[in-house]
Design an enzyme around this catalytic site. Sequence first.
Site, PDB file in Angstrom:
ATOM      1  N   THR A  41       0.863  -1.185   0.000  1.00 43.66           N
ATOM      2  CA  THR A  41       0.000   0.000   0.000  1.00 43.66           C
ATOM      3  C   THR A  41       0.897   1.232   0.000  1.00 43.66           C
ATOM      4  O   THR A  41       2.052   1.173   0.438  1.00 43.66           O
ATOM      5  CB  THR A  41      -0.952   0.002   1.208  1.00 43.66           C
ATOM      6  OG1 THR A  41      -0.184  -0.071   2.400  1.00 43.66           O
ATOM      7  CG2 THR A  41      -1.930  -1.165   1.133  1.00 43.66           C
TER       8      THR A  41
ATOM      9  N   LEU B  14       8.262   2.557   4.980  1.00 44.07           N
ATOM     10  CA  LEU B  14       9.368   1.611   5.085  1.00 44.07           C
ATOM     11  C   LEU B  14      10.538   2.017   4.200  1.00 44.07           C
ATOM     12  O   LEU B  14      11.691   1.793   4.561  1.00 44.07           O
ATOM     13  CB  LEU B  14       8.894   0.193   4.793  1.00 44.07           C
ATOM     14  CG  LEU B  14       7.861  -0.341   5.800  1.00 44.07           C
ATOM     15  CD1 LEU B  14       7.499  -1.778   5.486  1.00 44.07           C
ATOM     16  CD2 LEU B  14       8.339  -0.207   7.236  1.00 44.07           C
TER      17      LEU B  14
ATOM     18  N   VAL C 119       1.135   4.242   1.587  1.00 43.27           N
ATOM     19  CA  VAL C 119       1.707   4.853   2.789  1.00 43.27           C
ATOM     20  C   VAL C 119       2.710   3.901   3.447  1.00 43.27           C
ATOM     21  O   VAL C 119       3.777   4.317   3.895  1.00 43.27           O
ATOM     22  CB  VAL C 119       0.600   5.287   3.775  1.00 43.27           C
ATOM     23  CG1 VAL C 119       1.197   5.873   5.045  1.00 43.27           C
ATOM     24  CG2 VAL C 119      -0.320   6.311   3.112  1.00 43.27           C
ATOM     25  N   CYS C 120       2.394   2.613   3.484  1.00 43.28           N
ATOM     26  CA  CYS C 120       3.314   1.641   4.069  1.00 43.28           C
ATOM     27  C   CYS C 120       4.619   1.592   3.284  1.00 43.28           C
ATOM     28  O   CYS C 120       5.709   1.553   3.863  1.00 43.28           O
ATOM     29  CB  CYS C 120       2.683   0.250   4.102  1.00 43.28           C
ATOM     30  SG  CYS C 120       1.228   0.152   5.173  1.00 43.28           S
ATOM     31  N   THR C 121       4.507   1.603   1.972  1.00 44.70           N
ATOM     32  CA  THR C 121       5.703   1.589   1.132  1.00 44.70           C
ATOM     33  C   THR C 121       6.549   2.829   1.397  1.00 44.70           C
ATOM     34  O   THR C 121       7.761   2.726   1.605  1.00 44.70           O
ATOM     35  CB  THR C 121       5.300   1.497  -0.360  1.00 44.70           C
ATOM     36  OG1 THR C 121       4.524   0.308  -0.547  1.00 44.70           O
ATOM     37  CG2 THR C 121       6.527   1.468  -1.257  1.00 44.70           C
TER      38      THR C 121
END
Length: 153
Positions: A42, A49, A44-46
């Site tokens: 997704t 991280l 925002v997660c990408t």
Amino acid sequence: MALATGQTAPTFTLFSSENKPVSLSDYAGKNVVLLFFPMAFTSVCTAELCEMRDNLHTYTNLNAEILAVSVDSPFTLAKFKEEQNLPFPLLSDFNKDVSEAYGALYENFVMNMKGVSKRAAFVIDEAGQIKYAEVLENAGNVPDFNAVKAVLN
């Protein structure tokens, strides 16, 4: 209920994207930045991280290891780690026990998905004590990484 600073971090063992067990106790004597994220791949997660990846030297210089946890399977996390070239362990909390223990679990997430990790950041010191705790209700937000670095300093 979310954990607070000063509490002892709940111990855990989860399988990594390499299908190997990883325990919090493996990092005794080091600071750990423990991140929970809702779902691999997704936006925002990408971004979150990849920001950690791009600033890895900062955390290494602060004697900190990064661990990232989601409820995705180890197989999904392996593909995500490979595509994003992430140099730290991605851990599968498929059974949701660790997310729940840290107070970082949505009962209901988008599209009526149940039991997805909330976006959260914890700093755990060398002795296993929580020095920073941030659990976000809005998955579109990211943790305050400047605050995380300040605590590590």
